[in-house]
Write an enzyme that holds these catalytic residues in place. Structure first.
Site, PDB file in Angstrom:
ATOM      1  N   PRO A   1     -11.202   0.967  84.425  1.00  0.00           N
ATOM      2  CA  PRO A   1     -12.175   1.355  84.187  1.00  0.00           C
ATOM      3  C   PRO A   1     -13.385   0.405  84.385  1.00  0.00           C
ATOM      4  CG  PRO A   1     -10.645   1.548  82.275  1.00  0.00           C
ATOM      5  CD  PRO A   1      -9.962   0.793  83.276  1.00  0.00           C
ATOM      6  N   GLU A   2     -14.439   1.002  85.079  1.00  0.00           N
ATOM      7  CA  GLU A   2     -15.659   0.074  85.302  1.00  0.00           C
ATOM      8  C   GLU A   2     -16.608   0.674  84.219  1.00  0.00           C
ATOM      9  OE1 GLU A   2     -16.195  -1.997  87.473  1.00  0.00           O
ATOM     10  OE2 GLU A   2     -14.863  -2.028  88.926  1.00  0.00           O
TER      11      GLU A   2
ATOM     12  N   ARG B   1      -0.198   2.972  81.134  1.00  0.00           N
ATOM     13  CA  ARG B   1       0.167   1.721  81.268  1.00  0.00           C
ATOM     14  C   ARG B   1       0.316   1.068  79.971  1.00  0.00           C
ATOM     15  NH1 ARG B   1      -1.440  -1.917  86.246  1.00  0.00           N
ATOM     16  NH2 ARG B   1      -2.715  -0.680  87.332  1.00  0.00           N
TER      17      ARG B   1
ATOM     18  N   ARG C   1     -22.084 -22.977  89.175  1.00  0.00           N
ATOM     19  CA  ARG C   1     -20.798 -22.810  89.466  1.00  0.00           C
ATOM     20  C   ARG C   1     -20.378 -23.137  90.859  1.00  0.00           C
ATOM     21  NH1 ARG C   1     -19.177 -18.359  85.483  1.00  0.00           N
ATOM     22  NH2 ARG C   1     -17.199 -18.269  86.450  1.00  0.00           N
TER      23      ARG C   1
ATOM     24  N   LYS D   1     -17.315  -3.989  78.315  1.00  0.00           N
ATOM     25  CA  LYS D   1     -16.217  -2.872  78.447  1.00  0.00           C
ATOM     26  C   LYS D   1     -15.686  -2.522  77.009  1.00  0.00           C
ATOM     27  CE  LYS D   1     -15.167  -3.711  83.131  1.00  0.00           C
ATOM     28  NZ  LYS D   1     -13.936  -3.821  84.030  1.00  0.00           N
TER      29      LYS D   1
ATOM     30  N   ARG E   1      -6.393 -11.104  92.475  1.00  0.00           N
ATOM     31  CA  ARG E   1      -6.873  -9.715  92.335  1.00  0.00           C
ATOM     32  C   ARG E   1      -7.334  -9.419  93.885  1.00  0.00           C
ATOM     33  NH1 ARG E   1      -9.121  -7.805  87.714  1.00  0.00           N
ATOM     34  NH2 ARG E   1      -8.858  -5.805  88.574  1.00  0.00           N
TER      35      ARG E   1
END
Ligand code: ZN
Length: 261
Positions: free
Chosen positions: A2-3, A111, A150, A58, A247
């Site tokens: 889910p985004e 899942r 970063r 989220k 990923r």
């Protein structure tokens, strides 16, 4: 996975179906959820009313009238299914919240990676989240400052919820393609101009999403994600896929040149 727009859609379900309702029963069906929440805590939810619902990154928060919080995260596949309490449970039902009036919300999750927690009243929720990707107050200047410190590549950084909350693997790839930035580009080597395009790209990608769930046939609407070997929608160069920080990363080797880093 889910985004952000899909989690927003889930929040809309909670606003419509759970807000203002009194909990009659909560049933945890999956052992992983049963291990997370003690039976007494589950039972103690009976009689509480859902005062408001909130999205953070989220995470979905159901604030109860006594200050307790039911905290749900779909992780990869979770979703809500609304119906009557008398109906047969759907396949992959992992948790059920029955409300007054004979209605219920079922957490369905093929899942079974989704989580549900109950936080006591007054607990400080440490979710480790950065600014929300959908927040208009979060500007390119904030992102420029955050990325300047970063050193790693930009793609995994975009998935770090402490940097930006709410962006997932699909939208990170889509945003980079739109901004014509290589997923391997070092964060601190991005120019201010590039970061500005990236901020606009993130906003555009989120705005374009409909809030519907991504399924295999839905990915046809995407520009770069899951399009390995297919022509880039801008320059017709075949899209490439690599595994980056565990990923899948999809990108156009021509439009998203690795010029630095
Ligand atoms: Zn291209």
């Amino acid at each position: 996975m889910p985004e952000l727009p899909e989690v927003e859609a889930a929040l809309a379900v909670l606003r419509r179906r759970a807000k203002g309702r009194t909990i009659e029963k909560v049933t945890l069906l999956h052992p992983a959820l049963q291990r997370r929440v003690p039976p007494a805590t589950v039972r103690a939810l009976v009689g509480a009313r859902v005062a408001r619902v909130e999205r953070r990154g989220k995470h979905q928060l159901l604030h109860l009238d006594d200050g307790r919080i039911v905290h749900v995260h779909f992780r990869m596949n979770g979703d809500w299914e609304y119906g009557k309490s008398s109906q047969e449970l759907p396949r992959f039902a992992r948790a059920v919240i029955d409300f007054d009036g004979g209605t219920r919300l079922v957490l369905v999750d093929s899942r079974a990676l989704g989580t549900l927690d109950v936080h006591p009243a007054g607990a400080e929720l440490e979710l480790g989240l950065g600014p929300d990707a959908a927040d208009r107050g979060w500007t390119a200047d904030h992102l420029i400052a955050a990325l300047a410190t970063r050193r790693g590549p930009i793609k995994p950084a975009l998935l770090d919820q402490k940097l930006i909350a709410g962006l997932g693997n699909i939208y990170a790839a889509e945003s980079l393609w739109r901004a014509r930035i290589s997923p391997f580009h070092r964060c601190d080597a991005l120019s201010a101009k590039q970061v500005r395009s990236l901020r606009s790209a993130i906003a555009a990608v989120i705005a374009r999403a409909t809030g519907s769930r991504y399924t295999d046939d839905d990915t046809t609407k995407l520009d770069v994600y899951d399009r390995e070997g297919l022509p880039c929608r801008r320059c017709r160069t075949p899209i490439e896929r690599v595994v980056q920080a565990g990923r899948s990363t999809y990108y156009c080797p021509k439009c998203q040149k690795t010029d630095k880093g």
